[in-house]
Design a protein around this motif. Sequence first.
Motif, PDB file in Angstrom:
ATOM      1  N   VAL A 126       0.849  -1.195   0.000  1.00 11.25           N
ATOM      2  CA  VAL A 126       0.000   0.000   0.000  1.00 11.25           C
ATOM      3  C   VAL A 126       0.887   1.248   0.000  1.00 11.25           C
ATOM      4  N   SER A 127       0.292   2.405  -0.096  1.00 17.59           N
ATOM      5  CA  SER A 127       1.048   3.662  -0.151  1.00 17.59           C
ATOM      6  C   SER A 127       1.886   3.867   1.099  1.00 17.59           C
ATOM      7  N   GLY A 128       3.105   4.353   0.887  1.00 17.48           N
ATOM      8  CA  GLY A 128       3.962   4.723   2.005  1.00 17.48           C
ATOM      9  C   GLY A 128       4.832   3.619   2.570  1.00 17.48           C
ATOM     10  N   GLN A 188       4.417  -0.489   9.788  1.00 19.72           N
ATOM     11  CA  GLN A 188       3.393  -0.185  10.784  1.00 19.72           C
ATOM     12  C   GLN A 188       2.610   1.049  10.337  1.00 19.72           C
ATOM     13  N   ALA A 189       1.371   1.162  10.774  1.00 20.26           N
ATOM     14  CA  ALA A 189       0.500   2.262  10.364  1.00 20.26           C
ATOM     15  C   ALA A 189       1.080   3.629  10.707  1.00 20.26           C
ATOM     16  N   ASP A 190       1.714   3.764  11.867  1.00 30.35           N
ATOM     17  CA  ASP A 190       2.269   5.068  12.242  1.00 30.35           C
ATOM     18  C   ASP A 190       3.439   5.460  11.337  1.00 30.35           C
ATOM     19  N   PHE A 209      -6.772   1.015   3.507  1.00 27.07           N
ATOM     20  CA  PHE A 209      -6.197   0.023   2.589  1.00 27.07           C
ATOM     21  C   PHE A 209      -5.202  -0.883   3.307  1.00 27.07           C
ATOM     22  N   LYS A 210      -4.514  -0.345   4.304  1.00 32.05           N
ATOM     23  CA  LYS A 210      -3.592  -1.180   5.077  1.00 32.05           C
ATOM     24  C   LYS A 210      -4.355  -2.321   5.736  1.00 32.05           C
ATOM     25  N   GLU A 211      -5.548  -2.030   6.180  1.00 34.05           N
ATOM     26  CA  GLU A 211      -6.375  -3.043   6.863  1.00 34.05           C
ATOM     27  C   GLU A 211      -7.126  -3.957   5.896  1.00 34.05           C
TER      28      GLU A 211
END
Length: 167
Positions: free
Chosen positions: A9-11, A101-103, A130-132
């Motif tokens: 996903v992005s990032g 990680q999300a952060d 999207f991460k989830e």
Amino acid sequence: MRRILVTGVSGVGKSTAVERLAGQGYRAVDLDSPEWSEWVDSPDGVGPSPLQPGKDWVWRVDRVRELLAENGHGVLFVSGCAPNLGVFRDRFDGVVLLSVQADVMAERLAHRTTNSYGKHPEELARSLEFKETVEPLLRATADLELDGAAPLDQVVAEIVRFAGVTR
């Protein structure tokens, strides 16, 4: 020619990794650019960006198909993630999923300089969604998962090792 997809996903560091691969002399292409992708009407009317309402960012089928049909020696590294990725899955000899990680993802999107996607609060929220929702689907079809927060040289070395490249 072996074809390796670096996705996530992005990032998560896809573009950075493929840029480093290219800098090391490998044939490496980032599909998350207007040359290889385009905005199209979203089937569900919801896209990843409020700046492009009702649109989805997808790979240009004709161009990507032509790219993946190239013959030669060595490895072609391709990075990207799009709703139509599945159309091409069988064209890749291997898929590497980068995840963070999300952060970390939120921090990277907020401070990225290569493009503005993810800076808008709604885009960030969609990316975290999207991460989830998307990342588990990518994980289910990936051959290798790497921590995109690891040092870049380590990530790239693992991708190259996975591709079976010897120099």
